[in-house]
Design a protein around this motif. Structure first.
Motif, PDB file in Angstrom:
ATOM      1  N   THR A 131      -3.957  -1.469  -8.000  1.00 44.34           N
ATOM      2  CA  THR A 131      -5.225  -0.748  -8.029  1.00 44.34           C
ATOM      3  C   THR A 131      -5.581  -0.305  -9.447  1.00 44.34           C
ATOM      4  N   PRO A 146      -7.411   7.407  -2.797  1.00 43.01           N
ATOM      5  CA  PRO A 146      -6.985   7.410  -1.395  1.00 43.01           C
ATOM      6  C   PRO A 146      -5.938   6.357  -1.087  1.00 43.01           C
ATOM      7  N   THR A 147      -5.943   5.274  -1.876  1.00 44.81           N
ATOM      8  CA  THR A 147      -5.011   4.175  -1.644  1.00 44.81           C
ATOM      9  C   THR A 147      -4.565   3.602  -2.976  1.00 44.81           C
ATOM     10  N   GLY A 154      -0.270   4.260  -0.174  1.00 39.67           N
ATOM     11  CA  GLY A 154      -1.033   5.390   0.335  1.00 39.67           C
ATOM     12  C   GLY A 154      -1.673   6.195  -0.770  1.00 39.67           C
ATOM     13  N   SER A 155      -2.003   7.431  -0.478  1.00 40.75           N
ATOM     14  CA  SER A 155      -2.669   8.301  -1.450  1.00 40.75           C
ATOM     15  C   SER A 155      -1.758   8.539  -2.661  1.00 40.75           C
ATOM     16  N   ASP A 160       0.851  -1.174   0.000  1.00 41.23           N
ATOM     17  CA  ASP A 160       0.000   0.000   0.000  1.00 41.23           C
ATOM     18  C   ASP A 160       0.895   1.234   0.000  1.00 41.23           C
ATOM     19  N   GLU A 172      -2.525   0.442  -4.147  1.00 36.37           N
ATOM     20  CA  GLU A 172      -1.827  -0.794  -3.846  1.00 36.37           C
ATOM     21  C   GLU A 172      -1.122  -1.277  -5.103  1.00 36.37           C
ATOM     22  N   SER A 217     -11.845   2.557  -1.454  1.00 36.03           N
ATOM     23  CA  SER A 217     -11.981   2.446   0.001  1.00 36.03           C
ATOM     24  C   SER A 217     -12.925   3.481   0.577  1.00 36.03           C
TER      25      SER A 217
END
Length: 414
Positions: free
Chosen positions: A112, A29-30, A18-19, A16, A32, A119
């Protein structure tokens, strides 16, 4: 990482980051990222491998890590996509190099993308996923390497759009790369390839099940018919006329072979069902089981949008800050990314004074040659990673009638 037997270790992970804000200005927002690593990191031996359009992080068999480690399809692909080029004793030798391969944002193999859950909403992104660029892929890879503790790369290697990804590294992070190998690629797509990609996306977006890209959910069918046609068009792009004639000719599938058109065609009892149709249908059916239609649209758009000279004025200007060495490899039968397009990359490096070799392989396999002819690709690539352009097999075969410092064209070296 190393096994007790001394064989290079491997790991498949998801991280992950993060943003993440994409170049279009939109943020998720995430983010991955699915990635795999092979070998032991010594601080100066990291090689980043950039995958092609529908590839994944699964670049080599996990079983190569040592006895008892099974090959696992963690990324949805039944076979490691560059298994003959990455691994112990191959061109990118995982007993010598720490190899990293990351699935790109927008894909559907663990990183992602449109099919991923947002999320903040608990629903798949679908059509709300931000447009992605090759620059976004490169920035995500840089953040991943930071998390892994990898700073400067010994090399970045990529084929097809992965080659564009590798060139973007040189343009965006020139101080982070010692060597770059751009294989079967181009500084930008030409109009013909842009047109074919547009037709492929049109096949998807006119599928009755497309629903504006928001087709996820148990009660909705996927736009598989459109995706299948798009993939069939892609396969035609990846093969040459000569290879298709050799593989298929005009042969028809026998009545007892169980061949069936996908989708079914009219009056099939009268017209022959040919080998080439059977090949396309088989690959299309397999592809729709493992890939996402939205991802296909997003990734082809990213490839279409890439232009190495954007923001710089010329290819040479875009490469000017790079102080390492470069290898460009092209294949004579590749009409998707041509020898001439690779020459434009090599010439751009030469204009900046960069040590570069353009290795031309005489091949009838078309664009797929970089995947299916390891016996011709591996020697120059292996020698380049060890010795740079001075490597024994890294002969510059680019046309040089007006240059004394480069050899003339002599393809088919291996």
């Amino acid at each position: 990482m190393a096994t007790d037997s001394g064989v290079a270790a491997v790991s498949a992970e998801r991280i992950d980051l993060g943003s993440f804000t994409f170049e279009c200005g939109e943020t998720v927002p995430t983010l991955e990222v699915a990635y795999e690593t092979y070998g032991e990191f010594t601080g100066s031996n990291a090689v980043l491998v950039c995958h092609a359009l529908t590839g994944s992080a699964h670049v080599a068999r996990r079983g190569k890590a040592g006895a008892g480690v099974a090959d696992q399809t963690t990324t949805g692909q039944a076979r490691a996509w560059w298994d003959d080029t990455v691994g112990p004793g191959t061109a990118i030798d995982t007993t010598e190099y720490f190899v990293v391969c990351a699935n790109v944002p927008g894909s559907c193999y663990g990183t992602t993308g449109p099919a991923s859950e947002n999320s903040e909403t608990g629903e798949p992104y679908g059509s709300e996923f931000p447009p992605v660029t090759v620059g976004d892929w490169t920035r995500a890879q840089r953040r991943l390497l930071d998390e892994l503790g990898v700073g400067r790369l010994h090399a970045v290697v990529g084929g097809s759009v992965g080659g564009m990804n590798a060139l973007e590294w040189v343009r965006r992070y020139p101080d982070d790369v010692d060597r770059v190998a751009a294989i079967a690629t181009a500084p930008r797509l030409d109009a013909q390839c842009l047109a074919l990609d547009a037709i492929a996306r049109r096949a998807i977006t006119t599928d009755p099940n497309w629903n504006g890209g928001d087709y996820y959910g148990d009660d909705r069918p996927d736009p598989n018919q459109g995706l299948a046609i798009a993939r069939q068009l892609g396969h035609v792009m990846y093969l040459s006329k000569e290879s298709m004639a050799e593989k298929f000719g005009r042969r028809a599938v026998g009545r007892d072979a169980g061949g069936e058109r996908f989708p079914p065609g009219p009056t099939t009892d009268f017209f022959p069902y040919r080998d080439v149709e059977s090949y396309l249908d088989y690959n299309a059916e397999a592809f729709v089981d493992r890939f996402d239609a939205n991802s296909y649209c997003y990734l082809t758009q990213a490839m279409d949008d890439f232009d190495l000279a954007t923001g710089f004025g010329s290819v040479a200007d875009a490469l000017a800050a790079f102080a390492g060495e470069a290898l460009v490899v092209s294949f004579t039968g590749d009409w998707h990314f041509t020898v001439e397009q690779s020459s434009a990359i090599a010439d751009g490096f030469r204009e900046t004074g960069t040590s570069v070799a353009h290795h031309v392989v005489d091949s009838t396999h078309g664009h797929d040659a970089f995947l299916v002819e390891p016996d011709r690709l591996n020697p120059p690539l292996a020698d380049f990673l060890v010795d740079g352009v001075a490597g024994r097999a890294v002969t510059d075969t680019d046309s040089a009638t007006d240059r004394d410092d480069h050899a003339p064209v002599h393809t088919g070296l291996f």
